[in-house]
Design a protein around this motif. Sequence first.
Motif, PDB file in Angstrom:
ATOM      1  N   CYS A 212       0.849  -1.430   0.039  1.00  0.00           N
ATOM      2  CA  CYS A 212      -0.007   0.016  -0.127  1.00  0.00           C
ATOM      3  C   CYS A 212       0.790   1.339  -0.127  1.00  0.00           C
ATOM      4  CB  CYS A 212      -0.759  -0.030   1.298  1.00  0.00           C
ATOM      5  SG  CYS A 212      -1.473  -1.539   1.616  1.00  0.00           S
ATOM      6  N   CYS A 215       1.430   4.090  -2.856  1.00  0.00           N
ATOM      7  CA  CYS A 215       0.574   5.290  -3.149  1.00  0.00           C
ATOM      8  C   CYS A 215       0.261   5.894  -1.852  1.00  0.00           C
ATOM      9  CB  CYS A 215      -0.582   4.720  -3.772  1.00  0.00           C
ATOM     10  SG  CYS A 215      -0.440   3.930  -5.279  1.00  0.00           S
ATOM     11  N   HIS A 216       0.211   5.464  -0.635  1.00  0.00           N
ATOM     12  CA  HIS A 216      -0.418   5.897   0.904  1.00  0.00           C
ATOM     13  C   HIS A 216       1.091   6.023   1.382  1.00  0.00           C
ATOM     14  CE1 HIS A 216      -4.615   5.544  -0.034  1.00  0.00           C
ATOM     15  NE2 HIS A 216      -4.386   4.033  -0.466  1.00  0.00           N
ATOM     16  N   GLU A 227      -3.990   8.700  -8.715  1.00  0.00           N
ATOM     17  CA  GLU A 227      -3.883   7.394  -9.201  1.00  0.00           C
ATOM     18  C   GLU A 227      -5.220   6.508  -9.316  1.00  0.00           C
ATOM     19  OE1 GLU A 227      -0.734   5.933  -9.200  1.00  0.00           O
ATOM     20  OE2 GLU A 227       0.309   7.140  -7.860  1.00  0.00           O
ATOM     21  N   ASN A 229      -6.912   3.445  -8.645  1.00  0.00           N
ATOM     22  CA  ASN A 229      -6.935   1.971  -7.952  1.00  0.00           C
ATOM     23  C   ASN A 229      -7.865   0.964  -8.076  1.00  0.00           C
ATOM     24  OD1 ASN A 229      -8.976   3.227  -6.631  1.00  0.00           O
ATOM     25  ND2 ASN A 229      -8.415   2.781  -4.520  1.00  0.00           N
ATOM     26  N   LEU A 231     -11.071   0.965  -9.191  1.00  0.00           N
ATOM     27  CA  LEU A 231     -12.443   0.996  -8.826  1.00  0.00           C
ATOM     28  C   LEU A 231     -13.159   1.008 -10.108  1.00  0.00           C
ATOM     29  CD1 LEU A 231     -12.820   3.733  -6.050  1.00  0.00           C
ATOM     30  CD2 LEU A 231     -12.883   1.136  -5.719  1.00  0.00           C
ATOM     31  N   PHE A 255      -7.711   9.408  -9.093  1.00  0.00           N
ATOM     32  CA  PHE A 255      -8.386  10.474  -8.242  1.00  0.00           C
ATOM     33  C   PHE A 255      -6.911  10.669  -7.074  1.00  0.00           C
ATOM     34  CE2 PHE A 255     -11.954   8.325  -9.597  1.00  0.00           C
ATOM     35  CZ  PHE A 255     -12.984   9.446  -9.697  1.00  0.00           C
ATOM     36  N   PRO A 258      -6.142   9.662  -1.149  1.00  0.00           N
ATOM     37  CA  PRO A 258      -6.527  10.253   0.003  1.00  0.00           C
ATOM     38  C   PRO A 258      -5.478   9.820   1.352  1.00  0.00           C
ATOM     39  CG  PRO A 258      -7.937   8.128  -0.382  1.00  0.00           C
ATOM     40  CD  PRO A 258      -7.062   8.569  -1.619  1.00  0.00           C
ATOM     41  N   LEU A 260      -4.232   7.986   4.815  1.00  0.00           N
ATOM     42  CA  LEU A 260      -5.196   7.069   5.673  1.00  0.00           C
ATOM     43  C   LEU A 260      -5.050   7.444   7.187  1.00  0.00           C
ATOM     44  CD1 LEU A 260      -3.884   3.803   3.511  1.00  0.00           C
ATOM     45  CD2 LEU A 260      -5.772   5.157   3.178  1.00  0.00           C
ATOM     46  N   TYR A 269     -15.954   5.323   2.529  1.00  0.00           N
ATOM     47  CA  TYR A 269     -14.441   5.507   1.757  1.00  0.00           C
ATOM     48  C   TYR A 269     -14.837   5.531   0.212  1.00  0.00           C
ATOM     49  CZ  TYR A 269     -12.956   3.777   6.346  1.00  0.00           C
ATOM     50  OH  TYR A 269     -12.858   3.708   7.534  1.00  0.00           O
ATOM     51  N   MET A 270     -13.639   6.081  -0.401  1.00  0.00           N
ATOM     52  CA  MET A 270     -13.621   6.600  -1.673  1.00  0.00           C
ATOM     53  C   MET A 270     -14.332   7.786  -2.161  1.00  0.00           C
ATOM     54  SD  MET A 270     -11.305   3.969  -2.442  1.00  0.00           S
ATOM     55  CE  MET A 270     -11.084   2.487  -1.698  1.00  0.00           C
ATOM     56  N   HIS A 271     -13.761   8.439  -3.381  1.00  0.00           N
ATOM     57  CA  HIS A 271     -14.554   9.511  -3.604  1.00  0.00           C
ATOM     58  C   HIS A 271     -16.218   9.682  -3.820  1.00  0.00           C
ATOM     59  CE1 HIS A 271     -14.626   7.247  -7.454  1.00  0.00           C
ATOM     60  NE2 HIS A 271     -15.550   8.020  -7.817  1.00  0.00           N
ATOM     61  N   TYR A 285      -9.263  -4.246  -2.832  1.00  0.00           N
ATOM     62  CA  TYR A 285      -7.723  -4.440  -3.222  1.00  0.00           C
ATOM     63  C   TYR A 285      -7.368  -5.907  -3.585  1.00  0.00           C
ATOM     64  CZ  TYR A 285      -6.984   0.565  -2.477  1.00  0.00           C
ATOM     65  OH  TYR A 285      -6.902   1.913  -2.667  1.00  0.00           O
ATOM     66  N   SER A 296      -3.084   2.068 -12.279  1.00  0.00           N
ATOM     67  CA  SER A 296      -1.739   2.453 -11.827  1.00  0.00           C
ATOM     68  C   SER A 296      -0.924   0.955 -11.694  1.00  0.00           C
ATOM     69  CB  SER A 296      -1.764   2.921 -10.253  1.00  0.00           C
ATOM     70  OG  SER A 296      -2.339   4.363 -10.391  1.00  0.00           O
TER      71      SER A 296
HETATM   72  C1  HEC Z   1      -2.022   2.636  -7.078  1.00  0.00           C
HETATM   73  C2  HEC Z   1      -1.880   3.518  -5.782  1.00  0.00           C
HETATM   74  C3  HEC Z   1      -2.708   2.738  -4.556  1.00  0.00           C
HETATM   75  C4  HEC Z   1      -2.309   1.530  -4.026  1.00  0.00           C
HETATM   76  C5  HEC Z   1      -1.229   0.735  -4.207  1.00  0.00           C
HETATM   77  C6  HEC Z   1      -3.355   1.636  -2.664  1.00  0.00           C
HETATM   78  N1  HEC Z   1      -4.292   2.497  -3.038  1.00  0.00           N
HETATM   79 FE1  HEC Z   1      -5.695   2.951  -1.667  1.00  0.00          FE
HETATM   80  N2  HEC Z   1      -6.459   4.654  -2.669  1.00  0.00           N
HETATM   81  C7  HEC Z   1      -5.668   4.824  -3.794  1.00  0.00           C
HETATM   82  C8  HEC Z   1      -6.611   5.970  -4.502  1.00  0.00           C
HETATM   83  C9  HEC Z   1      -6.194   6.608  -5.827  1.00  0.00           C
HETATM   84  C10 HEC Z   1      -7.683   6.031  -3.585  1.00  0.00           C
HETATM   85  C11 HEC Z   1      -8.845   7.014  -3.857  1.00  0.00           C
HETATM   86  C12 HEC Z   1      -9.805   6.156  -5.055  1.00  0.00           C
HETATM   87  C13 HEC Z   1     -11.056   6.915  -5.269  1.00  0.00           C
HETATM   88  O1  HEC Z   1     -11.620   7.439  -4.202  1.00  0.00           O
HETATM   89  O2  HEC Z   1     -11.508   6.794  -6.318  1.00  0.00           O
HETATM   90  C14 HEC Z   1      -7.252   5.271  -2.491  1.00  0.00           C
HETATM   91  C15 HEC Z   1      -8.407   5.086  -1.407  1.00  0.00           C
HETATM   92  C16 HEC Z   1      -7.937   4.204  -0.270  1.00  0.00           C
HETATM   93  C17 HEC Z   1      -9.020   4.296   1.069  1.00  0.00           C
HETATM   94  C18 HEC Z   1     -10.198   5.186   1.228  1.00  0.00           C
HETATM   95  C19 HEC Z   1      -9.713   6.323   1.599  1.00  0.00           C
HETATM   96  C20 HEC Z   1     -10.748   7.426   2.095  1.00  0.00           C
HETATM   97  O3  HEC Z   1     -10.614   8.235   3.013  1.00  0.00           O
HETATM   98  O4  HEC Z   1     -11.741   7.567   1.078  1.00  0.00           O
HETATM   99  C21 HEC Z   1      -8.424   3.293   1.837  1.00  0.00           C
HETATM  100  C22 HEC Z   1      -8.931   2.953   3.080  1.00  0.00           C
HETATM  101  C23 HEC Z   1      -7.198   2.903   1.299  1.00  0.00           C
HETATM  102  N3  HEC Z   1      -7.141   3.242  -0.207  1.00  0.00           N
HETATM  103  C24 HEC Z   1      -6.422   1.829   1.674  1.00  0.00           C
HETATM  104  C25 HEC Z   1      -5.462   1.067   0.947  1.00  0.00           C
HETATM  105  C26 HEC Z   1      -4.777  -0.188   1.542  1.00  0.00           C
HETATM  106  C27 HEC Z   1      -4.997  -0.822   2.942  1.00  0.00           C
HETATM  107  C28 HEC Z   1      -3.981  -0.342   0.527  1.00  0.00           C
HETATM  108  C29 HEC Z   1      -2.978  -1.872   0.230  1.00  0.00           C
HETATM  109  C30 HEC Z   1      -3.630  -3.048   0.501  1.00  0.00           C
HETATM  110  C31 HEC Z   1      -4.130   0.531  -0.772  1.00  0.00           C
HETATM  111  N4  HEC Z   1      -4.963   1.521  -0.171  1.00  0.00           N
HETATM  112  C32 HEC Z   1      -3.266   0.486  -1.672  1.00  0.00           C
HETATM  113  C33 HEC Z   1      -4.351   4.571  -4.216  1.00  0.00           C
HETATM  114  C34 HEC Z   1      -3.792   3.413  -3.826  1.00  0.00           C
END
Ligand code: HEC
Length: 344
Positions: A212, A215-216, A227, A229, A231, A255, A258, A260, A269-271, A285, A296
């Motif tokens: 994770c 990106c985060h 990125e 992700n 969806l 998007f 965001p 964490l 969660y998500m946009h 995921y 991405s």
């Molecule tokens: C390729 C980049 C990428 C990776 C790797 C990634 N994320 Fe994300 N994550 C994003 C993006 C971009 C969003 C927002 C997407 C949207 O809202 O459409 C997001 C959104 C989230 C959110 C929602 C946050 C909110 O405030 O709404 C969570 C929780 C999250 N990710 C957890 C994780 C976890 C846990 C992992 C690993 C298992 C992970 N992400 C891996 C890019 C990534």
Amino acid sequence: MKKKLIVLIFCGFCLVAFQIHNTIVFKEPLKWPKANYDFLKNPLSAQKIELGRALFYEPMLSRNNTISCASCHSQYTAFTHVDHDLSHGIDDRIGTRNSPALMNLAWHKVFMWDGAVNHLDVQALAPISHPDEMDEKIENVIIKLQKTKIYPNLFKNAFGDSLITGENTLKAISQFMLTLVSANSKYDSVMRKQTTFTLQEKNGYSLFKKNCSSCHKEPLFTNLEFENNGLPLDKDLKDVGRMKVTKNSKDSIKFKVPTLRNIEFSYPYMHDGRFKRLSDVLKHYTEKVQQGPSLSKQLLNPIVLTSNEKVDLIAFLLTLTDKEFIFNPKFSYPKKIFSTTPQE
Ligand code: HEC
Ligand code: HEC
């Protein structure tokens, strides 16, 4: 006699200058990157931050004086709108996106899920004028504020002038938002070697770094990039994210990543707020990442997690909860300002 007068005027000037220019220096937490916001152009002061706080909680910023910034960005949910997938604004109108949590904005370069706004100082204009959010003109806001008892004084204390301007209004709101720094979660204490993770959290942290954190990214828990992700596009909202701004198909469904931090509170969660629980997010995921030309690269290989590993990863995410931030009295509704002087 003349000399005395000059000295008196000079001292008076110094006093005013001191009052106006008692700047507060923004300090990045230890080992954090340098903030992106240019504080030289809008130097922080206690008076401006306090004014910004009042404005953030001020429903007069909306057409019918019912909606404040805090209506959609509530402190107890890390300044998001809990339980609302899409934001609710004036006259109960429903927007098209989930209200993001607000924190550590001093490090951000662009704002909104698609980066449509490129400076914090103009960001507030978007919700104020949006027909589904506050539906008001900044000119009217200024007229309303000028007529109150409290605001001309607050502006005078902050900017040395009781004449309210749009620029000063926006700068003050920025100042309050810039103070919303969350950097004191259990994770931060562990990084400072003041405490340790449990075994479960430690394992979760390893999984996080593996899957994770590209990106985060630590310590902000976002790389501040756009990125995709994986969806699937929502068929009704058809929100293509960053592509709305750049018109480049490479940016389709990207998007702003965001943070964490305080993720325990900022559901859904998500946009578009499509997921209610962190377990739904992990299901996405691990099982539902949609392949596509703009996905991405970090997600091209599937993320594999056993059910125990999912539990551990969530345990780690919960260490990003910062109670000091959520309950910081400096960020709450400014009762003192609003109660000591009647608003009308
Ligand atoms: C390729 C980049 C990428 C990776 C790797 C990634 N994320 Fe994300 N994550 C994003 C993006 C971009 C969003 C927002 C997407 C949207 O809202 O459409 C997001 C959104 C989230 C959110 C929602 C946050 C909110 O405030 O709404 C969570 C929780 C999250 N990710 C957890 C994780 C976890 C846990 C992992 C690993 C298992 C992970 N992400 C891996 C890019 C990534
Ligand atoms: C009706 C609900 C609503 C109101 C009222 C509202 N916001 Fe928002 N806010 C949102 C939504 C939804 C977004 C995301 C918009 C987008 O991505 O297009 C957002 C985005 C933001 C962002 C960008 C955060 C980021 O990480 O990029 C900031 C900063 C912000 N709002 C501050 C404010 C301020 C200041 C006010 C008051 C002047 C305000 N908001 C009023 C719902 C609201």
